[in-house]
Design an enzyme around this catalytic site. Structure first.
Site, mmCIF file in Angstrom:
data_model
loop_
_atom_site.group_PDB
_atom_site.id
_atom_site.type_symbol
_atom_site.label_atom_id
_atom_site.label_comp_id
_atom_site.label_asym_id
_atom_site.label_seq_id
_atom_site.Cartn_x
_atom_site.Cartn_y
_atom_site.Cartn_z
ATOM 1 N N GLU B 53 0.947 -1.185 0.081
ATOM 2 C CA GLU B 53 0.016 -0.022 -0.008
ATOM 3 C C GLU B 53 0.642 1.202 -0.027
ATOM 4 O O GLU B 53 0.326 2.146 -0.532
ATOM 5 C CB GLU B 53 -1.003 0.146 1.018
ATOM 6 C CG GLU B 53 -2.222 -0.978 0.951
ATOM 7 C CD GLU B 53 -1.812 -2.320 1.876
ATOM 8 O OE1 GLU B 53 -0.457 -2.607 1.888
ATOM 9 O OE2 GLU B 53 -2.630 -3.171 1.927
ATOM 10 N N PHE B 115 -11.441 -6.960 13.720
ATOM 11 C CA PHE B 115 -10.478 -7.589 13.004
ATOM 12 C C PHE B 115 -10.210 -6.459 11.988
ATOM 13 O O PHE B 115 -10.940 -5.753 11.168
ATOM 14 C CB PHE B 115 -11.108 -8.910 12.177
ATOM 15 C CG PHE B 115 -9.950 -9.361 11.485
ATOM 16 C CD1 PHE B 115 -8.779 -9.700 11.502
ATOM 17 C CD2 PHE B 115 -10.231 -9.287 9.904
ATOM 18 C CE1 PHE B 115 -7.620 -10.170 10.733
ATOM 19 C CE2 PHE B 115 -9.218 -9.713 9.165
ATOM 20 C CZ PHE B 115 -7.937 -10.274 9.358
ATOM 21 N N GLN B 116 -8.838 -6.313 11.665
ATOM 22 C CA GLN B 116 -8.353 -5.232 10.830
ATOM 23 C C GLN B 116 -8.955 -3.712 10.931
ATOM 24 O O GLN B 116 -9.228 -3.135 9.936
ATOM 25 C CB GLN B 116 -8.386 -5.652 9.305
ATOM 26 C CG GLN B 116 -7.517 -6.956 9.105
ATOM 27 C CD GLN B 116 -7.562 -7.326 7.532
ATOM 28 O OE1 GLN B 116 -8.514 -6.892 6.729
ATOM 29 N NE2 GLN B 116 -6.317 -7.579 7.188
ATOM 30 N N LYS B 165 -17.427 -0.122 5.748
ATOM 31 C CA LYS B 165 -18.054 -1.270 4.772
ATOM 32 C C LYS B 165 -19.358 -1.125 4.554
ATOM 33 O O LYS B 165 -19.908 -1.257 3.512
ATOM 34 C CB LYS B 165 -17.619 -2.808 5.074
ATOM 35 C CG LYS B 165 -17.999 -3.718 4.129
ATOM 36 C CD LYS B 165 -17.567 -5.171 4.512
ATOM 37 C CE LYS B 165 -17.925 -6.199 3.450
ATOM 38 N NZ LYS B 165 -17.561 -7.592 3.861
ATOM 39 N N MET B 475 24.475 8.684 2.591
ATOM 40 C CA MET B 475 24.408 9.959 3.101
ATOM 41 C C MET B 475 24.690 9.846 4.622
ATOM 42 O O MET B 475 25.380 10.638 5.127
ATOM 43 C CB MET B 475 22.947 10.662 3.014
ATOM 44 C CG MET B 475 22.947 12.134 3.449
ATOM 45 S SD MET B 475 24.106 13.232 2.478
ATOM 46 C CE MET B 475 23.123 13.905 1.293
#
Lengths: 164, 565
Positions: B53, B115-116, B165, B475
């Site tokens: 993602e 969940f999630q 949802k 760097m």
């Protein structure tokens, strides 16, 4: 130096978090915060007391204005506005001290809002200075608990903080 | 006759994207997004399936920077949403317009540690311009309209919309609103006329003016006006990392970049300027160095669209709040109408001498130098879009490629996000399929999102990753060399992967270059192949980015770090 900001916001969930989050993220300290609905139910007013110099105040004001839910930010000038706060003091009491406490309450035009065998609850409204003064006196009798609302403030005269 | 049509929230989501003229979105599905992905299955908006993602949000960001349009990405609830966080913060720091959609658990489950589930509006509160949790499907079209409006106007930035949802399965009488009504959001566009007049008066009296310009020139589409201003007053221009391409590097008035890895002459010019005109910049610490000694003799005029930037870091003598384009237009007009004429010839002569005395340079020998690779890319493909990772690769790209057009240099400025470049290059290429797009990478940064090789191969997005492979987190190694007595603690990453085989494993073209004379043929092969390509340039391992202002020093205390091997 302390500044009192009158902030009109959309009355939506999460607005308080956005405002409080902004203060903590940018490192500004909120001394007092009071929130209530206005005459328009879609709009709430937050009265925020913030400590800082003019640079801090300028940044706070600008950053608040950047929040989408903030409609208006107004810095209330101390000499053109007045402030009130409500404080509740739960004070230890016995036979000897009861009349003295009542006398103090009377002088400060405060109220006894609850009486128990060993405690009384004193409610006082006024400026921060007045609340500090009565607190100092009641301290001698033993304060068990203090609850304060945070400051609210309003412009004197015809001047208002409303959405135009 | 009503224009309203009854449909689910998921369908309304797709219809809203269509109404916003969104051509491509970058995303990754998940449980709570099933209704939306079912609609996306046969929608005409193109969906690019990434492999992580974070790449979706960087790709949306790269697309936005390349095209000027709002970039769009979508991720599922919980881990999908939290994987967007770095990319959202990145877009926020650089004021890039993106709209990020996240799935959320159904409304009755919010707050139950389902969940999630993750509180993504809470998490992204300080890194979004605004965010929304949609509580009612009837609000969805309005919220999407507002989100695109907020992201793309005023000081641009990311907006997040969290979609439970059950909101996406509820039905709505869909009608996309035509207008946005937000009483708390009124961005200022036109600058205050009298302030601009005052600015013109100050500028016309300047003997040693410097224009210090940044990302506001790019996002404000004000390159043309900037060139007009610079020519009207014959003033030198220094472009920050975010402003690269906003003023042509090829112009005799160009000073290159200011600050930590800027040119010596840009820093000297700022320090000796009597009027500093700052446009669309935020006086970042990498530019100012020690703030108290920054431009000590200059009257500072600050033109910015965000009032909160005025006097945030540096005291400003004359602020002008407004979009760069509209303010510069009026400023140029006042200057051209004025009888007064600024005489900056001696100043320009002084600067030209500095330029001759202190050019950006590196030690050339028979070794393969990273700077040389950038120069060759510039020579062969000057019209490319150059995207970078973060670190030495980024600074060399900024120093050695001559940018002449806005939106051709794309880099993570404020947040400094390693792993940004490759997915952002993918996004830029989606916006401009006909342009050659390079990701100038380091071997460290590229490994942070190399899984997107799958995405560019599967979707045939032929970007070219040029890895300046020095076997170090370069760097940080440079700082360890200079300030920690050469103790290279955990910055050695040599031989960690065979990048050619890695490219081939994904079906991309992999090339390795170890000698200077192989550079041009390899670049040509990559471009001509039309395939996603990784070129592993095995470069001089301890080359430094030079010059350099140590952190906290004044910007004229600038060191030469040329490595002579």
């Amino acid at each position: 130096m302390k500044h009192t900001l009158s902030v009109l916001v959309d009355n939506k969930p999460g607005v308080l978090t956005r405002v409080a989050g902004l203060f903590s993220r940018r490192g500004y300290n909120i001394e007092s915060l009071a929130v209530g609905i206005t005459d328009n139910p879609e709009i709430s007013r937050m009265t925020i007391v913030v400590a800082g110099d003019d640079h801090v105040l300028e940044q706070v004001t600008k950053q608040l204005n950047k929040l989408i839910d903030v409609i208006r930010v107004s810095d209330l000038a101390p000499d053109e506005s007045f402030e009130r706060e409500l404080a509740l003091f739960k004070v230890k009491v016995d036979k000897g001290s009861r009349s003295e406490i009542l006398a103090i309450v009377d002088v400060f035009r405060a109220q006894i809002v609850d009486v128990g065998l060993k405690t009384v609850v004193v409610a006082v409204t006024g400026t921060g200075d007045k609340i500090y003064a009565i607190e100092k006196l009641l301290h001698n009798y033993g304060i068990i608990e203090i609850v304060r609302t945070g400051k609210i403030a309003m412009n004197r005269g015809e001047k208002v903080v409303k959405i135009s | 006759m009503s224009k309203k049509t009854r449909m689910t929230g998921a369908k309304a989501f797709v219809e809203s994207l269509r109404a916003e003229n969104v051509k491509v979105i970058f995303g990754y599905p998940g449980g709570v997004l099933l209704p939306i992905y079912d609609e996306l299955f046969d929608a005409d908006v193109k969906h690019i399936l990434v492999r992580h993602e974070q790449a979706a949000v960087h790709a949306a960001d790269g697309y936005a920077r390349a095209t000027g349009k709002v970039g769009v990405c979508i991720a599922t609830s919980g881990p999908g949403a939290t994987n967007l966080v770095t990319g959202i913060a990145n877009a926020y720091m650089d004021s890039i317009p993106i709209v990020a959609f996240t799935g959320q658990v159904p409304r009755p489950m919010i707050g139950n540690d389902a969940f999630q589930e993750a509180d993504i509006t809470g998490i992204t509160l300080p890194i979004t311009k605004h965010n929304y949790l949609v509580q009612d499907v009837n609000d969805l079209p309005r919220i999407i309209k507002e989100a695109f409006h907020i992201a793309s106007t005023g000081r641009q930035g990311p907006v997040l919309i969290d979609l439970p949802k059950d909101v996406t399965t509820d039905e709505v009488d869909f009608e996309y609103p035509e207008k946005v009504i937000l009483r708390g959001y009124k961005p200022i566009k036109a600058g205050h006329k009298n302030q601009i007049k005052r600015a013109a008066d100050i500028i016309l009296q300047a003997k040693c003016p410097v224009l210090y310009v940044g990302g506001g020139i790019i996002s404000g589409d004000a390159s043309k006006e900037l060139v007009e201003l610079a020519q009207a007053i014959n003033a030198p221009v220094t472009t920050t990392l975010m402003g690269k391409g906003g003023f042509p590097d090829t112009s005799p008035l160009c000073l290159g970049m200011p600050g930590m890895h800027g040119t010596k002459y840009a820093n000297f010019a700022i320090q000796e300027s009597d009027v500093l005109v700052a446009i669309g910049v935020r006086f970042d610490d990498r530019v100012t160095g020690k703030v108290d000694s920054f431009a000590p003799n200059a009257k500072v005029i600050h033109i910015d669209i965000d009032p909160a930037e005025i006097s945030k870091n540096v005291r400003v003598d004359l602020p002008v709040v407004g979009s760069a384009k509209s303010v510069l237009k009026m400023l140029v007009k006042f200057i051209q109408e004025s009888q007064q004429k600024a005489d900056t010839a001696p100043w320009i002569e002084k600067i030209d001498n500095w330029k001759k005395q202190y050019p950006i340079h590196y030690h050339t020998d028979d070794k393969l130098k990273p700077q040389y690779i950038i120069e060759k890319i510039n020579e062969m493909y000057p019209d490319s879009i150059i995207v970078t990772e973060v670190g030495q690769n980024q600074m060399w790209a900024a120093q050695y490629f001559k940018f002449t057009n806005p939106r051709t240099f794309i880099s993570s400025g404020g947040l400094g996000t390693m792993g940004y470049g490759f997915p952002a290059a993918m996004g830029a290429k989606m916006g401009y399929p006909d342009k050659i797009v390079f990701d100038i990478a380091g071997d460290g940064s590229f490994q942070m999102n190399s899984q997107e090789l799958a995405t560019v191969v599967v979707n045939d997005i032929p970007v070219i990753v040029a890895i300046l492979n020095n076997g170090y987190l370069g760097m940080v190694r440079q700082w360890q060399e200079l300030f920690f007595d050469h103790r290279y603690s955990h910055t050695t990453i040599s031989n960690s992967v065979d990048f050619v085989k890695l490219a081939e494993a994904y079906g991309a073209l992999g090339l390795r270059v170890t000698e200077p004379d192989e550079v041009c043929p390899a670049l040509k092969q990559a471009v001509d192949s039309g395939r996603p390509t990784v070129i592993d340039f095995v470069v001089e391992s301890e080359e430094n980015v030079s010059p350099m202002v140590p952190a906290g020093a004044a910007i004229n205390e600038i060191l030469d770090l040329e490595v002579k091997s």
